[in-house]
Design a protein around this motif. Sequence first.
Motif, PDB file in Angstrom:
ATOM      1  N   ARG A 101       0.724  -0.790  -0.423  1.00 29.65           N
ATOM      2  CA  ARG A 101       0.291  -0.131  -0.073  1.00 29.65           C
ATOM      3  C   ARG A 101       0.722   1.412  -0.123  1.00 29.65           C
ATOM      4  NH1 ARG A 101      -4.367  -1.281   4.580  1.00 29.65           N
ATOM      5  NH2 ARG A 101      -5.013  -3.208   4.074  1.00 29.65           N
ATOM      6  N   GLY A 102       1.729   0.823   0.468  1.00 33.23           N
ATOM      7  CA  GLY A 102       3.012   2.183   0.108  1.00 33.23           C
ATOM      8  C   GLY A 102       4.408   2.017  -0.341  1.00 33.23           C
ATOM      9  N   TYR A 103       5.028   3.318  -0.166  1.00 34.88           N
ATOM     10  CA  TYR A 103       6.600   2.461  -1.298  1.00 34.88           C
ATOM     11  C   TYR A 103       7.193   3.726  -1.616  1.00 34.88           C
ATOM     12  CZ  TYR A 103       9.955   0.713  -4.617  1.00 34.88           C
ATOM     13  OH  TYR A 103      10.717   0.348  -5.317  1.00 34.88           O
ATOM     14  N   LEU A 104       7.625   3.644   0.130  1.00 38.58           N
ATOM     15  CA  LEU A 104       9.018   5.143   0.409  1.00 38.58           C
ATOM     16  C   LEU A 104      10.847   4.387  -0.069  1.00 38.58           C
ATOM     17  CD1 LEU A 104       8.344   5.945   3.989  1.00 38.58           C
ATOM     18  CD2 LEU A 104       7.688   7.213   1.945  1.00 38.58           C
ATOM     19  N   GLU A 124      -4.848   3.974   3.435  1.00 42.08           N
ATOM     20  CA  GLU A 124      -4.555   4.704   3.033  1.00 42.08           C
ATOM     21  C   GLU A 124      -3.315   4.507   1.664  1.00 42.08           C
ATOM     22  OE1 GLU A 124      -3.484   9.023   3.693  1.00 42.08           O
ATOM     23  OE2 GLU A 124      -5.389   8.738   5.661  1.00 42.08           O
ATOM     24  N   VAL A 125      -3.055   5.028   0.612  1.00 37.67           N
ATOM     25  CA  VAL A 125      -1.736   4.750  -0.078  1.00 37.67           C
ATOM     26  C   VAL A 125      -0.739   5.952  -0.301  1.00 37.67           C
ATOM     27  CG1 VAL A 125      -1.848   4.124  -2.905  1.00 37.67           C
ATOM     28  CG2 VAL A 125      -3.338   3.238  -1.713  1.00 37.67           C
ATOM     29  N   ILE A 126       0.375   5.765  -0.868  1.00 36.67           N
ATOM     30  CA  ILE A 126       1.493   6.282  -0.219  1.00 36.67           C
ATOM     31  C   ILE A 126       2.286   6.332  -1.167  1.00 36.67           C
ATOM     32  CG2 ILE A 126       2.687   5.873   1.885  1.00 36.67           C
ATOM     33  CD1 ILE A 126       2.071   9.164   3.014  1.00 36.67           C
ATOM     34  N   PHE A 127       3.175   6.776  -1.563  1.00 30.39           N
ATOM     35  CA  PHE A 127       4.224   6.640  -2.390  1.00 30.39           C
ATOM     36  C   PHE A 127       5.370   8.059  -2.216  1.00 30.39           C
ATOM     37  CE2 PHE A 127       1.170   4.796  -5.318  1.00 30.39           C
ATOM     38  CZ  PHE A 127       1.383   4.069  -5.494  1.00 30.39           C
ATOM     39  N   ALA A 128       6.543   7.616  -2.413  1.00 37.19           N
ATOM     40  CA  ALA A 128       7.322   8.984  -2.068  1.00 37.19           C
ATOM     41  C   ALA A 128       7.526   9.796  -3.361  1.00 37.19           C
ATOM     42  CB  ALA A 128       9.127   8.162  -2.196  1.00 37.19           C
TER      43      ALA A 128
END
Length: 214
Positions: A101-104, A124-128
Motif C-alpha cells: 500500500r506504500g512505497y518509500l 491509505e496508499v502512499i508513495f515517496a
Amino acid sequence: MDGHRVLIADDHDEFRRGLEALLAATPDVEVVGTASDGAMAIALALDLQPDVVLMDLHMPRVNGIDATAQIVASSPHIGVLVLTMMEDEESVFAAMRAGARGYLLKGARRGEILRAVEAVGAGEVIFAPGVADRVMDYFLGVRNRPVADAFPDLTERERVVLGLIAEGKENGEIARQLGLSVKTVRNHASNIFAKLQVAHRAQAIVKAREAGLG
C-alpha cells in the motif's frame, strides 16, 4: 484511536535497529516484532497480525515482493509499506501488484516514514514523491490502451464501478453518482476484487489503470 502495531522486516541490522528506535519512541506506534529475512517476515506477520509491515525488498530466503504477496494473500487487512533503496519502475509496480500500500525510499526523513506508517495503517496508499511522479507518468502512458476487452468477467455495472474506483472515488461518492446504496456499491466492489483476484482497493486501482480505466 488505537495505535498502529508495526512489524519491521529488513536484513540490515543497523538500519532495522534505527527504525525500531524511531518507531518505539513514537506515541501510538508499537513495534511488535522484527525480521531479518522474508521467510521470517511472513511467519511473524501471520502470527502477530500487525497493522503495518515495513518491508525491505532485498532480503535473503524470500525477497520482499514475494513476502508481501504471501502476507497480503493470507491477511489482506495488513498494510505493507515498502522501504527500499530501489526506485526503478519494475520494483515499484511489482510491489504494488503484490499488494503493498506504500512505497518509500530509504533516504526518507523520519517524519516522512512516520507519516507513511500512519497513512498505511489507516488504509491509505502512499508513495515517496519521486516514486509518485513515476507512477503518474506510467498511468498517463497506459491510459490510451484499448479498454474494451479488459476484464471480460465483469458485468457492465461492475465495469462502471471499477472505472469510478480507478478515478479514486470512494464508495459513498460512487453510490451517489450511480443512484445506488453504499451497501450495493460495497457488494459490487467485493465482487470486482474477487474477479480481479486482488486483496484490496489499491491493487484494483493498479490493475484498472493499467487496462486504461480511470
